[in-house]
Enzyme design. Structure first.
Site, PDB file in Angstrom:
ATOM      1  N   LYS A   1      72.380  34.282 113.221  1.00  0.00           N
ATOM      2  CA  LYS A   1      72.649  33.019 112.515  1.00  0.00           C
ATOM      3  C   LYS A   1      73.467  32.098 113.393  1.00  0.00           C
ATOM      4  CE  LYS A   1      77.252  33.853 111.760  1.00  0.00           C
ATOM      5  NZ  LYS A   1      78.322  33.165 112.487  1.00  0.00           N
TER       6      LYS A   1
ATOM      7  N   ASP B   1      79.670  38.001 106.423  1.00  0.00           N
ATOM      8  CA  ASP B   1      78.401  37.406 106.860  1.00  0.00           C
ATOM      9  C   ASP B   1      77.203  38.296 106.546  1.00  0.00           C
ATOM     10  OD1 ASP B   1      79.840  35.317 107.908  1.00  0.00           O
ATOM     11  OD2 ASP B   1      79.619  35.931 110.003  1.00  0.00           O
TER      12      ASP B   1
HETATM   13  O1  C5P Z   1      84.383  39.790 106.697  1.00  0.00           O
HETATM   14  P1  C5P Z   1      84.461  40.155 108.136  1.00  0.00           P
HETATM   15  O2  C5P Z   1      84.733  41.610 108.356  1.00  0.00           O
HETATM   16  O3  C5P Z   1      83.294  39.656 108.938  1.00  0.00           O
HETATM   17  O4  C5P Z   1      85.709  39.360 108.694  1.00  0.00           O
HETATM   18  C1  C5P Z   1      86.283  39.671 109.934  1.00  0.00           C
HETATM   19  C2  C5P Z   1      87.638  39.004 110.004  1.00  0.00           C
HETATM   20  O5  C5P Z   1      87.472  37.589 110.109  1.00  0.00           O
HETATM   21  C3  C5P Z   1      88.517  39.198 108.782  1.00  0.00           C
HETATM   22  O6  C5P Z   1      89.259  40.372 108.887  1.00  0.00           O
HETATM   23  C4  C5P Z   1      89.410  37.961 108.822  1.00  0.00           C
HETATM   24  O7  C5P Z   1      90.426  38.114 109.778  1.00  0.00           O
HETATM   25  C5  C5P Z   1      88.460  36.898 109.374  1.00  0.00           C
HETATM   26  N1  C5P Z   1      87.819  36.119 108.297  1.00  0.00           N
HETATM   27  C6  C5P Z   1      88.584  35.213 107.590  1.00  0.00           C
HETATM   28  N2  C5P Z   1      88.002  34.475 106.590  1.00  0.00           N
HETATM   29  C7  C5P Z   1      86.689  34.617 106.303  1.00  0.00           C
HETATM   30  C8  C5P Z   1      85.891  35.528 107.026  1.00  0.00           C
HETATM   31  C9  C5P Z   1      86.496  36.279 108.020  1.00  0.00           C
HETATM   32  O8  C5P Z   1      89.780  35.068 107.830  1.00  0.00           O
HETATM   33  N3  C5P Z   1      86.165  33.872 105.353  1.00  0.00           N
END
Ligand code: C5P
Length: 302
Positions: free
Chosen positions: A15, A142
């Site tokens: 993406k 994501d």
């Molecule tokens: O959800 P995911 O594991 O992909 O997110 C990785 C990191 O990215 C989270 O631990 C956070 O630090 C950051 N993040 C965030 N806000 C979001 C998505 C991700 O702060 N909406």
């Protein structure tokens, strides 16, 4: 004699975030987003085969950078689905990797969505779309989008999806940088750069949504926006030269893809995309260049 079920292969797209509006940090450490995702035609293929125990293998130029153990998001997807259905995750997950690793293109999320759909088919668990999306959301912000593909607005931390209409194919060039960027670090840098400044509620741009609907590349180029870009550039200043090289070569617009360090260039048509790609490859400002289009289909059994 009982026969093992045949292997299942699922193809999952990368993406690009055509808009990534980031709110202030939430108490849980995440950030509320208005995240407009567009799936593009770079794919990982996830193949699952019955095995005595959970096994992960990865192939592809950057395979060495992908963890081949239970910390891999694809393994966690298989474990989560098995646990919900009282099964043991006895499966060999093979990932044929073509999406840049740690590049801001949701490659790890794609593998998780692919493994989930593949294991569901292999085990005949018959999980509903809602259940698959709920597991995806537990695995990462994501991951739900990797399952659905196309174009969508992600609210919350990006997991609450609303599909968006697209009126045609958009031509993209991606410049792959050396090494990755850590998503949490990029969010932290975004907070640091903002300091005490008031952060508005993230809102999807009406002009951007309309440009997608109309298939209007020029209008989309004018509306592309990524609130994480200053943070990615702060952590990786060399990306500015890559962005400049693509813009000088005639891209309609350039931006960092998600948390980076992959950079994305929107082109007017296929011919212009190839010219931009040639110039980027010659510029010496990136490791590899990819040309593709979006939207692309979400996780699909092949
Ligand atoms: O959800 P995911 O594991 O992909 O997110 C990785 C990191 O990215 C989270 O631990 C956070 O630090 C950051 N993040 C965030 N806000 C979001 C998505 C991700 O702060 N909406």
């Amino acid at each position: 004699m009982t026969r093992s079920p045949a292997p299942v292969t699922v193809r999952v797209p990368a993406k690009v975030n055509v808009q990534l509006a980031v709110g202030g940090p939430r108490p849980d450490g995440f950030h509320d987003l208005a995240n407009v995702f567009l799936a593009v035609g770079l794919y990982d293929e996830v193949t699952v085969t019955p095995a005595d125990e959970l096994l992960i293998t990865v192939a592809g130029p950057d395979a060495g950078q992908v963890p081949a153990d239970a910390s891999n998001l694809a393994a966690r997807a298989a474990i989560a689905l098995a646990a919900r259905h009282g099964l043991e995750p006895r499966v060999h997950i093979h990932i044929a990797k073509d999406i840049p690793v740690a590049g801001g293109m949701a490659g790890g999320s794609a593998d998780a969505a692919g493994a989930l759909v593949a294991c569901d088919a292999l085990w005949g668990t018959g999980a509903s779309r809602e259940e698959l999306l709920a597991i995806c959301a537990e695995l990462g912000s994501d991951v739900p989008f990797s399952l659905v593909g196309g174009a969508a607005l992600g609210r919350g931390r990006g997991e609450l999806l609303e599909p968006l209409e697209t009126g045609g194919a958009f031509h993209w060039v991606f410049a792959v940088a050396d090494g990755g960027l850590s998503t949490p670090e990029v969010y932290r840098e975004c907070d640091r750069l903002r300091g005490d400044a008031a952060v508005p509620e993230p809102e999807a741009s009406a002009a951007l949504v309309e440009a997608l609907r109309a298939g209007d590349a020029v209008a989309l180029a004018g509306a592309l926006a990524n609130d994480l870009q200053p943070a990615a550039l702060s952590l990786r200043p060399s990306l500015a030269a890559t962005l400049a090289a693509g813009t000088e070569a005639g891209a309609l617009a350039a931006l960092v893809s998600g948390s980076g360090p992959t950079t994305a260039f929107l082109a007017k048509d296929a011919e212009s995309a190839h010219a931009v790609a040639g110039a980027l490859a010659a510029s010496g400002t990136c490791r590899a260049v990819r040309v593709t289009t979006g939207p692309a289909r979400g996780a699909t059994v092949v």
